[in-house]
Design an enzyme around this catalytic site. Structure first.
Site, PDB file in Angstrom:
ATOM      1  N   ASP A 173      -2.089 -10.116  -3.066  1.00 16.32           N
ATOM      2  CA  ASP A 173      -2.978 -10.092  -1.381  1.00 16.32           C
ATOM      3  C   ASP A 173      -4.448  -9.418  -2.140  1.00 16.32           C
ATOM      4  O   ASP A 173      -5.299  -9.777  -2.737  1.00 16.32           O
ATOM      5  CB  ASP A 173      -2.557  -8.906  -1.235  1.00 16.32           C
ATOM      6  CG  ASP A 173      -3.065  -8.056   0.775  1.00 16.32           C
ATOM      7  OD1 ASP A 173      -1.640  -8.909   1.436  1.00 16.32           O
ATOM      8  OD2 ASP A 173      -3.680  -8.017   0.413  1.00 16.32           O
ATOM      9  N   ASP A 182      -3.759 -13.189   3.214  1.00 18.15           N
ATOM     10  CA  ASP A 182      -5.672 -12.729   3.699  1.00 18.15           C
ATOM     11  C   ASP A 182      -6.361 -13.083   2.677  1.00 18.15           C
ATOM     12  O   ASP A 182      -7.280 -12.400   2.653  1.00 18.15           O
ATOM     13  CB  ASP A 182      -4.814 -11.050   4.173  1.00 18.15           C
ATOM     14  CG  ASP A 182      -4.900 -10.302   3.074  1.00 18.15           C
ATOM     15  OD1 ASP A 182      -4.242 -10.697   1.825  1.00 18.15           O
ATOM     16  OD2 ASP A 182      -4.595  -9.277   4.122  1.00 18.15           O
ATOM     17  N   HIS A 191      -6.125  -7.468  -0.674  1.00 13.68           N
ATOM     18  CA  HIS A 191      -6.334  -5.577  -0.953  1.00 13.68           C
ATOM     19  C   HIS A 191      -5.308  -5.396  -2.312  1.00 13.68           C
ATOM     20  O   HIS A 191      -4.528  -5.806  -2.108  1.00 13.68           O
ATOM     21  CB  HIS A 191      -6.277  -5.078   0.552  1.00 13.68           C
ATOM     22  CG  HIS A 191      -6.839  -5.479   1.174  1.00 13.68           C
ATOM     23  ND1 HIS A 191      -5.914  -6.315   2.535  1.00 13.68           N
ATOM     24  CD2 HIS A 191      -7.776  -4.911   2.046  1.00 13.68           C
ATOM     25  CE1 HIS A 191      -6.907  -7.097   3.440  1.00 13.68           C
ATOM     26  NE2 HIS A 191      -8.222  -5.892   3.411  1.00 13.68           N
ATOM     27  N   HIS A 195       0.314  -1.515   0.020  1.00 14.23           N
ATOM     28  CA  HIS A 195      -0.033  -0.271   0.226  1.00 14.23           C
ATOM     29  C   HIS A 195       1.045   1.392   0.217  1.00 14.23           C
ATOM     30  O   HIS A 195       0.464   2.438  -0.381  1.00 14.23           O
ATOM     31  CB  HIS A 195      -0.317  -0.463   0.982  1.00 14.23           C
ATOM     32  CG  HIS A 195      -1.948  -1.056   1.201  1.00 14.23           C
ATOM     33  ND1 HIS A 195      -2.731  -1.302   0.213  1.00 14.23           N
ATOM     34  CD2 HIS A 195      -2.068  -2.368   1.479  1.00 14.23           C
ATOM     35  CE1 HIS A 195      -3.690  -2.281   0.248  1.00 14.23           C
ATOM     36  NE2 HIS A 195      -3.101  -2.620   1.316  1.00 14.23           N
TER      37      HIS A 195
HETATM   38  C1  6XA Z   1      -7.837  -1.207   7.251  1.00 12.23           C
HETATM   39  C2  6XA Z   1      -6.977  -2.231   6.744  1.00 12.23           C
HETATM   40  C3  6XA Z   1      -5.767  -2.346   5.939  1.00 12.23           C
HETATM   41  C4  6XA Z   1      -5.767  -3.532   4.820  1.00 12.23           C
HETATM   42  C5  6XA Z   1      -4.613  -4.098   5.294  1.00 12.23           C
HETATM   43  C6  6XA Z   1      -3.834  -5.168   4.155  1.00 12.23           C
HETATM   44  N1  6XA Z   1      -7.049  -1.198   8.683  1.00 12.23           N
HETATM   45  N2  6XA Z   1      -3.456  -4.959   3.413  1.00 12.23           N
HETATM   46  O1  6XA Z   1      -3.936  -5.968   4.699  1.00 12.23           O
HETATM   47  O2  6XA Z   1      -3.328  -5.391   2.748  1.00 12.23           O
HETATM   48 ZN    ZN Z   2      -4.175  -7.256   2.373  1.00 12.75          ZN
END
Ligand code: 6XA
Ligand code: ZN
Length: 343
Positions: free
Chosen positions: A196, A285, A198, A160
């Site tokens: 991932d 995840d 996200h 991110h």
């Molecule tokens: C909001 C969720 C953050 C997701 C982080 C993540 N607090 N990114 O796993 O791949």
């Molecule tokens: Zn993630």
């Protein structure tokens, strides 16, 4: 497979984040890396070694100097003011504000360089993130020197984080730094695949106008899933990078058939790109039991992912990203790596 790991990740240990309006213990915790390391060693997958010091130069190829300077100094500046609690932003320069002047106020600086309030900075955040970047660079160097694959086992994660911003638990974009190191080592075409749950918004932002690094991400549809404001299918790159960014947003709850269709499309594209090296942003995840995600992968699917990736026949660097079902994270990561090794 070589695993590069540093215990310095432990210095990044946030206490709380805001989740659905509640202050909850951080999901992204040191135990995650411990479980992955234990599972890697239990499986006898290969040598575990500490990262080499690659300095700041390869990190500056991806991140802006003023952002790196901020990360390096922010905790000490906070401590000098008597601060002891985790640092979290509370104000952001959205549309219409200026981002060219760095405010003197520390909390305002946090907002300038971040996009969410869920990514606490603690005493050891910079040291941990820097060690993580060096893990990725050491894994990349091993692969550039002839190893078939290597695994960077580090946290906090990275996908991110963009040129000059952090968020989503990420501060330095380890996968992007590794991909850039392949380019700087002479690779004309590199593929970066983000599996991932996200969307890898930071990685997309970094390479969006470039044709040398093909970025692809399979993830929960940003209309409902974090990071919400990027990751749609119509984001295909810009300028020279047009056609070198591909997103596969899938509705939360999508079944595995759909997920593997997206993987197949992404893999075909990696081959068509003529990639000479592959970097995988390996978040698990996507696991059925993940507490903050809604896909359904389990052990056999993680193995199948590894098997499909090895069929690409490319020198490959795996970089750990998300995965919050702590008891299962190690087995899930190892299933991918075993699928890769056995294929
Ligand atoms: C909001 C969720 C953050 C997701 C982080 C993540 N607090 N990114 O796993 O791949
Ligand atoms: Zn993630």
């Amino acid at each position: 497979m070589l695993c590069v790991h540093s215990p310095l990740h432990r210095g990044h240990a946030g206490t709380h984040e805001i989740y659905r309006g509640e202050l909850v213990p951080c999901f992204e915790k040191p135990e995650r890396a411990d479980f992955v390391l234990q599972a890697f060693q239990r499986a006898g997958l290969g040598e575990v070694r500490a990262p080499d010091d690659h300095g700041l130069a390869p990190i500056e190829r991806i991140h802006a100097p003023r952002y790196l300077a901020f990360l390096a100094r922010v905790w000490d500046a906070w401590a000098a003011q008597g601060g002891t609690r985790d640092l979290l932003p509370a104000v952001w320069p959205t549309r219409g504000f200026r981002d060219d002047i760095e405010p003197d106020n520390l909390v305002a600086q946090l907002g300038l360089y971040s996009f969410d309030s869920g990514s606490p900075i603690t005493a050891g955040t910079w040291t941990a993130a820097l060690a993580g970047a060096h893990c990725a660079l050491t894994a990349q160097a091993a692969v550039a020197q002839g190893a078939r694959a290597a695994f960077s086992l580090a946290r906090p994660p990275g996908h991110h984080a963009g040129t000059d911003f952090y968020g989503g638990y990420c501060f330095l974009n380890h996968a992007a730094i590794a991909a850039q190191a392949f380019v700087d080592g002479g690779a004309a075409r590199v593929a970066l695949l983000d599996v991932d749950y996200h969307h890898g918004n930071g990685t997309q932002q970094i390479f969006y106008d470039r044709s040398d690094v093909l970025f692809q991400s399979i993830h929960g549809d940003p209309r409902t899933e974090y990071p919400f404001y990027l990751g749609h299918a119509d984001e295909t790159g810009a300028g020279a990078g047009l056609g070198f960014n591909a997103n596969y947003p899938l509705p939360a709850g999508s079944d595995n058939t759909r997920w593997f269709e997206a993987l197949e499309a992404a893999c075909r594209r990696i081959t068509a790109h003529g990639a000479q090296a592959l970097v995988v942003s390996l978040g698990v995840d996507t696991f059925e039991g993940d507490p903050i995600s809604r896909f359904h992968l389990r052990g056999p699917e993680f193995t199948r992912l590894g098997t499909r990736l090895t069929a690409l026949g490319l020198p490959t660097v795996f970089v750990l990203e998300g995965g919050y079902a702590v008891a299962e994270i190690g087995d899930n990561v190892v299933s991918v790596l075993q699928g890769f090794e056995g294929g």
